[in-house]
Design a protein around this motif. Sequence first.
Motif, PDB file in Angstrom:
ATOM      1  N   HIS A  39       0.852  -1.178   0.000  1.00  0.00           N
ATOM      2  CA  HIS A  39       0.000   0.000   0.000  1.00  0.00           C
ATOM      3  C   HIS A  39       0.894   1.236   0.000  1.00  0.00           C
ATOM      4  CE1 HIS A  39      -3.439  -2.507   0.692  1.00  0.00           C
ATOM      5  NE2 HIS A  39      -2.948  -2.977   1.825  1.00  0.00           N
ATOM      6  N   ASP A  40       0.350   2.354  -0.447  1.00  0.00           N
ATOM      7  CA  ASP A  40       1.138   3.591  -0.431  1.00  0.00           C
ATOM      8  C   ASP A  40       0.915   4.365   0.861  1.00  0.00           C
ATOM      9  OD1 ASP A  40      -1.455   4.353  -0.816  1.00  0.00           O
ATOM     10  OD2 ASP A  40      -1.090   5.563  -2.611  1.00  0.00           O
ATOM     11  N   ARG A  41       0.292   3.705   1.832  1.00  0.00           N
ATOM     12  CA  ARG A  41       0.027   4.333   3.123  1.00  0.00           C
ATOM     13  C   ARG A  41       0.422   3.381   4.252  1.00  0.00           C
ATOM     14  NH1 ARG A  41      -6.135   5.293   1.646  1.00  0.00           N
ATOM     15  NH2 ARG A  41      -5.629   3.403   0.482  1.00  0.00           N
ATOM     16  N   HIS A  42       0.478   3.905   5.455  1.00  0.00           N
ATOM     17  CA  HIS A  42       0.690   3.088   6.642  1.00  0.00           C
ATOM     18  C   HIS A  42      -0.626   2.387   6.953  1.00  0.00           C
ATOM     19  CE1 HIS A  42       4.579   5.075   7.640  1.00  0.00           C
ATOM     20  NE2 HIS A  42       4.003   6.081   7.000  1.00  0.00           N
ATOM     21  N   SER A  43      -0.574   1.060   7.114  1.00  0.00           N
ATOM     22  CA  SER A  43      -1.790   0.267   7.292  1.00  0.00           C
ATOM     23  C   SER A  43      -1.822  -0.360   8.678  1.00  0.00           C
ATOM     24  CB  SER A  43      -1.865  -0.831   6.231  1.00  0.00           C
ATOM     25  OG  SER A  43      -1.817  -0.277   4.934  1.00  0.00           O
ATOM     26  N   PHE A  44      -2.993  -0.329   9.283  1.00  0.00           N
ATOM     27  CA  PHE A  44      -3.178  -0.869  10.623  1.00  0.00           C
ATOM     28  C   PHE A  44      -4.421  -1.755  10.626  1.00  0.00           C
ATOM     29  CE2 PHE A  44      -1.231   3.261  10.725  1.00  0.00           C
ATOM     30  CZ  PHE A  44      -0.204   3.158  11.638  1.00  0.00           C
ATOM     31  N   PHE A  45      -4.340  -2.870  11.350  1.00  0.00           N
ATOM     32  CA  PHE A  45      -5.448  -3.818  11.388  1.00  0.00           C
ATOM     33  C   PHE A  45      -5.709  -4.240  12.826  1.00  0.00           C
ATOM     34  CE2 PHE A  45      -3.219  -4.136   7.390  1.00  0.00           C
ATOM     35  CZ  PHE A  45      -4.243  -4.116   6.452  1.00  0.00           C
ATOM     36  N   LEU A  46      -6.956  -4.140  13.235  1.00  0.00           N
ATOM     37  CA  LEU A  46      -7.372  -4.628  14.546  1.00  0.00           C
ATOM     38  C   LEU A  46      -8.174  -5.901  14.317  1.00  0.00           C
ATOM     39  CD1 LEU A  46      -7.640  -4.210  17.633  1.00  0.00           C
ATOM     40  CD2 LEU A  46      -9.799  -3.008  17.160  1.00  0.00           C
ATOM     41  N   LEU A  47      -7.575  -7.039  14.643  1.00  0.00           N
ATOM     42  CA  LEU A  47      -8.257  -8.323  14.485  1.00  0.00           C
ATOM     43  C   LEU A  47      -9.159  -8.524  15.696  1.00  0.00           C
ATOM     44  CD1 LEU A  47      -8.587 -10.885  12.794  1.00  0.00           C
ATOM     45  CD2 LEU A  47      -6.678 -11.886  14.080  1.00  0.00           C
ATOM     46  N   GLU A  48     -10.465  -8.411  15.464  1.00  0.00           N
ATOM     47  CA  GLU A  48     -11.432  -8.433  16.556  1.00  0.00           C
ATOM     48  C   GLU A  48     -11.907  -9.844  16.879  1.00  0.00           C
ATOM     49  OE1 GLU A  48     -14.509  -5.527  16.065  1.00  0.00           O
ATOM     50  OE2 GLU A  48     -13.160  -4.089  15.136  1.00  0.00           O
ATOM     51  N   SER A  49     -11.971 -10.709  15.862  1.00  0.00           N
ATOM     52  CA  SER A  49     -12.349 -12.099  16.090  1.00  0.00           C
ATOM     53  C   SER A  49     -11.776 -12.961  14.971  1.00  0.00           C
ATOM     54  CB  SER A  49     -13.876 -12.247  16.132  1.00  0.00           C
ATOM     55  OG  SER A  49     -14.451 -11.924  14.877  1.00  0.00           O
ATOM     56  N   GLY A  50     -11.607 -14.243  15.260  1.00  0.00           N
ATOM     57  CA  GLY A  50     -11.116 -15.163  14.248  1.00  0.00           C
ATOM     58  C   GLY A  50      -9.609 -15.289  14.198  1.00  0.00           C
ATOM     59  N   THR A  51      -9.145 -15.942  13.142  1.00  0.00           N
ATOM     60  CA  THR A  51      -7.719 -16.211  12.943  1.00  0.00           C
ATOM     61  C   THR A  51      -7.324 -15.869  11.513  1.00  0.00           C
ATOM     62  OG1 THR A  51      -7.826 -18.045  14.519  1.00  0.00           O
ATOM     63  CG2 THR A  51      -5.913 -17.976  13.068  1.00  0.00           C
ATOM     64  N   VAL A  52      -6.156 -15.286  11.355  1.00  0.00           N
ATOM     65  CA  VAL A  52      -5.622 -14.950  10.033  1.00  0.00           C
ATOM     66  C   VAL A  52      -4.188 -15.444   9.946  1.00  0.00           C
ATOM     67  CG1 VAL A  52      -4.866 -13.062   8.537  1.00  0.00           C
ATOM     68  CG2 VAL A  52      -7.060 -12.906   9.685  1.00  0.00           C
ATOM     69  N   HIS A  53      -3.829 -16.009   8.798  1.00  0.00           N
ATOM     70  CA  HIS A  53      -2.426 -16.291   8.490  1.00  0.00           C
ATOM     71  C   HIS A  53      -1.990 -15.227   7.498  1.00  0.00           C
ATOM     72  CE1 HIS A  53      -2.170 -20.758   9.814  1.00  0.00           C
ATOM     73  NE2 HIS A  53      -3.069 -20.104  10.515  1.00  0.00           N
ATOM     74  N   LEU A  54      -1.073 -14.380   7.926  1.00  0.00           N
ATOM     75  CA  LEU A  54      -0.645 -13.239   7.126  1.00  0.00           C
ATOM     76  C   LEU A  54       0.845 -13.354   6.841  1.00  0.00           C
ATOM     77  CD1 LEU A  54      -1.863 -10.544   6.018  1.00  0.00           C
ATOM     78  CD2 LEU A  54      -1.009  -9.456   8.099  1.00  0.00           C
ATOM     79  N   GLU A  55       1.225 -13.193   5.583  1.00  0.00           N
ATOM     80  CA  GLU A  55       2.640 -13.200   5.223  1.00  0.00           C
ATOM     81  C   GLU A  55       3.105 -11.760   5.062  1.00  0.00           C
ATOM     82  OE1 GLU A  55       4.723 -14.349   1.261  1.00  0.00           O
ATOM     83  OE2 GLU A  55       4.637 -16.193   2.453  1.00  0.00           O
ATOM     84  N   ILE A  56       4.101 -11.370   5.857  1.00  0.00           N
ATOM     85  CA  ILE A  56       4.663 -10.023   5.811  1.00  0.00           C
ATOM     86  C   ILE A  56       6.157 -10.151   5.549  1.00  0.00           C
ATOM     87  CG2 ILE A  56       4.954  -7.813   6.997  1.00  0.00           C
ATOM     88  CD1 ILE A  56       2.683  -8.656   8.873  1.00  0.00           C
TER      89      ILE A  56
END
Length: 281
Positions: A39-56
């Motif tokens: 992204h061309d911006r700073h990104s923030f994520f609040l995971l409120e429920s569930g599970t995510v597999h994220l590759e960074i």
Amino acid sequence: MTNEFGVAIAIERIAMNDLLALDQATLNVGEEATLAHRHDRHSFFLLESGTVHLEIDFQTYEIEAPSVIYIHPDQVHSTVIVNDVTVSSWAIDNEKLNPEYLKLLEEITPAKPLALDKETFSLFAETVSLCLKFGERKNDKLYYSLLKDSCNALIALVVSQYLAQSKSADKLSRFEVVTKAFREKLERNYGTIKKPAQYAQTLNISTPYLNECVKNTTGYSVSHHIQERIVLEAKRLLYYSKKSVKEIATELGYDDYPYFSRLFAKVTGMTALAFRNKNLD
């Protein structure tokens, strides 16, 4: 995320049961969440429920709610698995970001996903809900100011959580202070400064002492960190851009293309082309 709530700022809350829902909700038409992107911006994520597999940046994280994730604009990332997720996300560019927070975010980059306790998560969720309400009040005279200030308040909460996990400056050893300064220099200059002696010179210390500090703190030499940072950027460009390996070498400050190729293979165990093909399959 779109600019629905204002130029250079976006905020939304979405729920999804599978990866297809994420494709539809968070990315532009024609893109897929499973493909690496930036992204061309700073990104923030609040995971409120569930599970995510994220590759960074080529590391996979299994993230369980409640957690907060910060991704720098330079970082390549993709979603691998989504399982019954509710996530709030907000993004902002450098111009709208409080300069103090920008400096602090640069210092904690790269940041790993951070688990939240119940009380802190509740504070985040309430603040997100308030920001979303501001986003709906487009007729307010100070609409953009409300949105910008509330988004920055959220970012301050994120930064404060990361800072709470790190040592305060007055508790750092001399070795740690030097290593921190080196890493900051490296992040700004990896494309132009390649030799440990050059970094030592900019820090007004000897090369052996710089190596001693960095190795004592991290377990690795200055040369190792320089090479790893250059190769990380090469990986990002190979994965995300359509530039040739030679163009990437030049962009990273290597006119000697064969040398760059050997360096990449030494650090990763494969050629640059093999890396690109492997990750695009």
